[in-house]
Design a protein around this motif. Structure first.
Motif, short mmCIF file in Angstrom:
data_model
loop_
_atom_site.label_atom_id
_atom_site.label_comp_id
_atom_site.label_asym_id
_atom_site.label_seq_id
_atom_site.Cartn_x
_atom_site.Cartn_y
_atom_site.Cartn_z
N LEU A 147 30.01 -44.33 63.76
CA LEU A 147 29.86 -42.92 63.51
C LEU A 147 31.55 -43.02 64.78
CD1 LEU A 147 26.51 -41.87 63.73
CD2 LEU A 147 27.53 -42.61 62.02
N SER A 148 31.53 -42.08 63.48
CA SER A 148 33.20 -40.79 64.06
C SER A 148 32.33 -39.81 65.22
CB SER A 148 33.33 -39.87 62.54
OG SER A 148 32.10 -38.52 62.32
N PHE A 149 32.94 -38.94 65.94
CA PHE A 149 32.80 -38.55 66.99
C PHE A 149 31.77 -37.38 67.10
CE2 PHE A 149 34.01 -35.18 70.13
CZ PHE A 149 33.72 -35.68 70.66
N VAL A 150 32.16 -36.69 65.40
CA VAL A 150 32.07 -35.19 65.34
C VAL A 150 30.28 -35.82 64.97
CG1 VAL A 150 31.04 -33.46 63.22
CG2 VAL A 150 32.92 -33.96 64.78
N ALA A 151 30.21 -36.53 64.00
CA ALA A 151 28.58 -37.45 63.19
C ALA A 151 27.99 -37.54 64.59
CB ALA A 151 28.85 -38.67 61.76
N ALA A 152 28.08 -38.05 65.86
CA ALA A 152 27.59 -39.18 66.82
C ALA A 152 27.43 -38.14 67.10
CB ALA A 152 28.42 -40.12 67.46
N LEU A 153 27.74 -37.33 68.24
CA LEU A 153 28.02 -36.09 69.13
C LEU A 153 26.60 -34.75 67.69
CD1 LEU A 153 27.61 -34.66 71.18
CD2 LEU A 153 29.87 -33.03 70.04
N SER A 154 27.06 -34.57 67.19
CA SER A 154 26.04 -34.15 66.29
C SER A 154 24.26 -34.56 66.05
CB SER A 154 26.10 -33.27 64.94
OG SER A 154 26.47 -34.81 64.19
N ALA A 155 24.45 -35.94 65.69
CA ALA A 155 22.87 -36.47 65.74
C ALA A 155 22.50 -36.54 67.41
CB ALA A 155 23.17 -38.05 65.47
N THR A 156 23.45 -37.15 68.19
CA THR A 156 22.82 -37.04 69.50
C THR A 156 21.87 -35.46 69.98
OG1 THR A 156 24.61 -38.71 69.72
CG2 THR A 156 23.07 -37.48 71.82
N THR A 185 8.17 -35.33 66.44
CA THR A 185 9.02 -34.54 68.06
C THR A 185 9.37 -33.19 67.23
OG1 THR A 185 10.47 -35.43 68.00
CG2 THR A 185 9.46 -37.03 68.95
N THR A 186 8.40 -32.69 65.88
CA THR A 186 9.36 -31.47 65.55
C THR A 186 10.55 -31.78 65.10
OG1 THR A 186 9.12 -29.79 67.32
CG2 THR A 186 6.60 -30.70 66.68
N THR A 187 11.41 -32.31 65.54
CA THR A 187 12.57 -32.77 65.15
C THR A 187 13.08 -32.50 64.01
OG1 THR A 187 12.50 -34.22 66.77
CG2 THR A 187 15.17 -34.07 65.49
N GLY A 188 12.65 -32.23 63.36
CA GLY A 188 12.70 -32.57 61.42
C GLY A 188 13.92 -33.48 61.11
N ALA A 189 14.79 -33.94 61.04
CA ALA A 189 15.63 -34.98 61.26
C ALA A 189 15.28 -36.09 59.94
CB ALA A 189 16.40 -36.31 61.89
N SER A 198 23.89 -34.53 55.23
CA SER A 198 22.60 -34.40 54.12
C SER A 198 21.56 -35.62 54.42
CB SER A 198 23.44 -35.10 52.99
OG SER A 198 24.04 -36.45 52.62
N SER A 199 21.82 -36.80 55.11
CA SER A 199 20.57 -37.25 55.74
C SER A 199 21.18 -38.39 57.45
CB SER A 199 20.15 -37.85 55.11
OG SER A 199 19.97 -39.35 54.69
N PHE A 200 19.51 -39.25 57.98
CA PHE A 200 20.53 -39.92 58.68
C PHE A 200 20.27 -40.93 58.13
CE2 PHE A 200 20.13 -37.89 63.35
CZ PHE A 200 20.17 -36.64 62.62
N ALA A 201 20.09 -41.64 56.40
CA ALA A 201 20.05 -42.88 56.18
C ALA A 201 21.38 -43.46 56.50
CB ALA A 201 19.52 -42.33 54.64
N ASP A 232 15.12 -30.24 49.43
CA ASP A 232 16.37 -31.20 49.79
C ASP A 232 17.09 -29.52 50.16
OD1 ASP A 232 15.87 -33.84 49.10
OD2 ASP A 232 16.55 -33.35 46.98
N ALA A 233 16.42 -28.10 49.48
CA ALA A 233 17.77 -27.74 49.71
C ALA A 233 17.59 -26.81 51.13
CB ALA A 233 18.17 -26.84 48.33
#
Ligand SMILES: [K+]
Ligand SMILES: [K+]
Lengths: 484, 484
Positions: free
Chosen positions: A421-430, A111-115, A446-449, A228-229
């Motif tokens: 997840l925290s709000f910032v993590a959840a919103l940013s991931a969404t 999907t060319t997301t890149g996560a 650093s990753s979606f792991a 990674d960088a």
């Protein structure tokens, strides 16, 4: 009415293609990279190819030209899912991740997301790294074909607007001949830009491997890297500016690229209302951010702040998602601005995600028209875009799309938060997944792991949902709509 | 064209009213509460009354019936600002806060937001506490008159829809006679509900002072309390459920209340499409939240979780903003859900803020229609609301409003973050002010005092912006629109 066997017959094509790709990468591992992962590619490839060929022969009586729009929507959604699952197999066996994570990584690539759920990229087999990059490139091509050839016909989210813009064959109402003829020139444009990008990267100092790999994920606005960088690995401002140019080209309407090529006039870019607005938005936001960063001391020099601002704004607005620095070291507001910028998106008809510049323009014009109507209640106002009058149906579609994007964001953010997840993590991931953008923040910086399995599947779904502009997928969940 | 002197003439009325109110509270302090703050009210009151009367006499030649819609919009915006500044004077002198904070508190009261910069309420003079509560009640009445009498005529954010719903005089196109005749019955309905609320509170155990004070801030969906612990001070489930009923009544279209009264049939509430949807949304979200809280162990008993869920969902959806518990002790996702719920809002034509249920319904129907059109590209679909067909103009206004709410939220969140707030604090404060809801989270969890002066002024502006449904205020900032 949906004919399941016809859809299955259609699905054999992308699966065959994925089988071929994996076969080639098996060969590359064996002949070129010699990194002992040939069988990880060759095994699933042979099974996929075998099954697909059998299905293709079994269903050959189903003729393609008769595909209906509903079948096309089902096919589009299932393609990303099926190819995502097939593409995950080498990822699972080589990177030793779970099936859930493998499918996420594969769908994220296509999907060319890149996560990514992976880390330690620099130590991974080169065949595998190039395979990830290539999946993004292939996914980007698929997206371009989908958004230029299919979306305008379905008028998803007001995209019928683009129909008048697209070259000859696109106006055809029959789906299949159109896709075939459109694919031909899109493919050429896409390949040309990618080749130019790889050459520029190489001349600016990347190795051949990195130049080709990053050209794949730049033009597709995918954002995967072999390090990674990310782009920060190279410590080169020149590379960042080259990257800027090609991210912008990848986020430009490919039909416009073709018209520029036909007319041999680069001025057409500036005469296109969407493209012009896009470039102006990029310029204004980047300059504001550069001043802010410099003033806050996040960058020692103004030229450094300028380069990094442009790079990150372009990376996020085009939904590429490359990073060149540790964003968590910047003031918190920059991350929020970049997340919001991701919702603006690139131009329609490109590989970029987000709501698309054209929809932002029409929404703002719509709000402006409302303000005008308030002041002059008896006035009659028409909306113009690119010199043409925009009808109520397009406005409805566009505004419906914007509302749906906001609503979907809220729903996924809440659902992700219930997985811990925290709000910032959840919103940013969404935001990262719906806009096929990529980078998360906070715990997912650093990753979606760290996502739970439930969260990972939600985000895999969100990527397909955002990639196919919401409506294409959502329509499948309301069988009641299918009744006459 | 705007006639500044006519607008000034109009402004003398609310200022006179504010002067009278402060005079009465000076008297109350002297005669009833004996808390030595009489002069804090009497002094500004006499100045305001004097200046207003002089202006009123000086400008008596300006006739009210000729007010244009533009002048009405300017008048509405300036009223909240002027009365906000006048109302701030006793707050500044009694609570010893800065002018900036005093104006914020005053505007927060008058817009029925209920965000506060004060703490230690329980120790404050009773006259002052009742004054704050009364400002909310007065602001609520002003809002009801504005939203029922003026908004439908201007068709701000699609509110012409409501015109057919409102009783007789409302259909009149002339502004002033209409406001006068409408005000009469709205005032009666508002007063009746408030009196009922105060009586119920008193019977359920509140003191007379608290019963009257909280009835003011419940029916106006304002959310101020005379205690720092808000409704949690009373430790009574019965009071919470009484509060629920009256918050819902305050968030109901007041024209609907009047029709129920005229028809003597409570069934009309359920037959109203917006009200029915409103109650169903409240029920579904509250039940989901109750189950979640109980399952996560945030409440020991299910009935406790049930009561607290309904109370907080109703408090936030009606934009009242009362709290009955320490929300920061709940799972983080609940705060996010409550913030999002605040965007849904109450019914149009009520004291509630947010986007209003009617706009949510029309937006969802619009998205549904788009999905339907995708499946049946040649079908012709009309949108129905309350049995009537909804035209394209209403859809445009409604969707424009929704987009504007989202855009404004992003802009204010980013601006607040540049003043040094965290993302959660900035977003929650923005949502609290734009939706005239009240409570902030994170650093602003206990009060809005940590805001910088710049941030405080921004939020004062945001409250007026949200209260007047965005367009009324924004239109004043684009003089270019005023040209023919
Ligand atoms: K991306
Ligand atoms: K409130």
């Amino acid at each position: 009415m949906i004919r399941p066997l016809l859809v299955l017959r259609l699905l054999t094509m992308p699966c065959l293609w994925m089988g071929l790709v994996q076969l080639v990468f098996g060969e590359l591992s064996f002949m070129l990279f010699k990194d002992n992962v040939a069988s990880n590619f060759a095994m699933p490839a042979s099974i996929t190819l075998g099954v697909s060929l059998v299905l293709l022969i079994a269903f050959k009586k189903y003729q393609l030209p008769s595909v209906s729009t509903r079948e096309a929507m089902l096919f589009a959604s299932l393609t990303w899912l099926a190819v995502g699952v097939l593409g995950a197999i080498p990822i699972v066996t080589i990177a030793h991740v779970t099936f859930t994570d493998g499918v996420f990584e594969s769908i994220s690539a296509l999907t060319t997301t890149g996560a990514t759920v992976l880390s330690g990229l620099d130590e991974m087999p080169r065949t595998f790294l190039m395979y990830r990059q290539f999946l993004q490139w292939m996914g980007g091509l698929g997206v371009v074909i989908f958004v230029v050839a299919i979306l305008p016909m379905l008028n998803i989210g007001g995209m019928r607007l683009l129909k008048a813009e697209t070259p000859g064959p696109i106006k055809d109402e029959k789906l299949s001949p159109r896709v075939a003829s459109t694919t031909h020139y899109l493919w050429l444009v896409y390949l040309t830009i990618t080749a130019l990008c790889a050459i520029c990267y190489y001349l600016a100092g990347m190795s051949v491997f990195d130049a080709i790999g990053h050209s794949f994920s730049t033009v597709s606005t995918g954002g995967f890297s072999t390090h990674d960088a990310s782009m920060g690995y190279f410590h080169s401002s020149l590379l960042l500016w080259i990257c800027n140019v090609f991210m912008l080209l990848g986020a430009t309407n490919f039909a416009l690229h073709y018209r520029v090529y036909l007319a041999k006039s680069i001025k057409l870019y500036w005469r296109d209302e969407e493209m012009k607005a896009f470039l102006m938005i990029v310029f204004v936001i980047s300059c504001l951010l550069a001043f802010y960063l410099y003033q806050k001391g996040a960058n020692a020099t103004f030229s450094g702040a300028f380069t990094e601002s442009f790079f990150h704004v372009i990376s996020f607005i085009t939904s590429t998602g490359f990073a060149a620095t540790d964003l968590s070291a910047w003031p918190a507001v920059t991350a929020v601005v970049l997340i919001f910028v991701g919702y603006i998106g690139g131009c329609a008809g490109s590989t970029a995600g987000g709501n698309k510049v054209i929809r932002n323009i029409i929404s703002l014009k719509s709000v402006g028209l409302e303000l005008k109507r308030l002041v002059h209640p008896n006035g009659v106002f028409a909306m113009k875009f690119q010199g043409r009058t925009i009808g109520a149906d397009v406005r409805h579609s566009v505004m419906g799309f914007m509302c749906l994007a906001a609503l979907t964001t809220m729903v996924f953010t809440v659902l992700l938060m219930t997985t811990g997840l925290s709000f910032v993590a959840a919103l940013s991931a969404t935001a990262a997944c719906l806009n096929v953008l990529g980078p998360g923040f906070a715990e997912l910086g650093s990753s979606f792991a760290p996502l739970t399995d439930t969260g990972t599947w939600m985000m895999s779904f969100a990527m397909i949902l955002g990639r196919l502009e919401y409506f294409t997928v959502l329509v499948l969940f309301f069988p009641v709509l299918w009744r006459h």
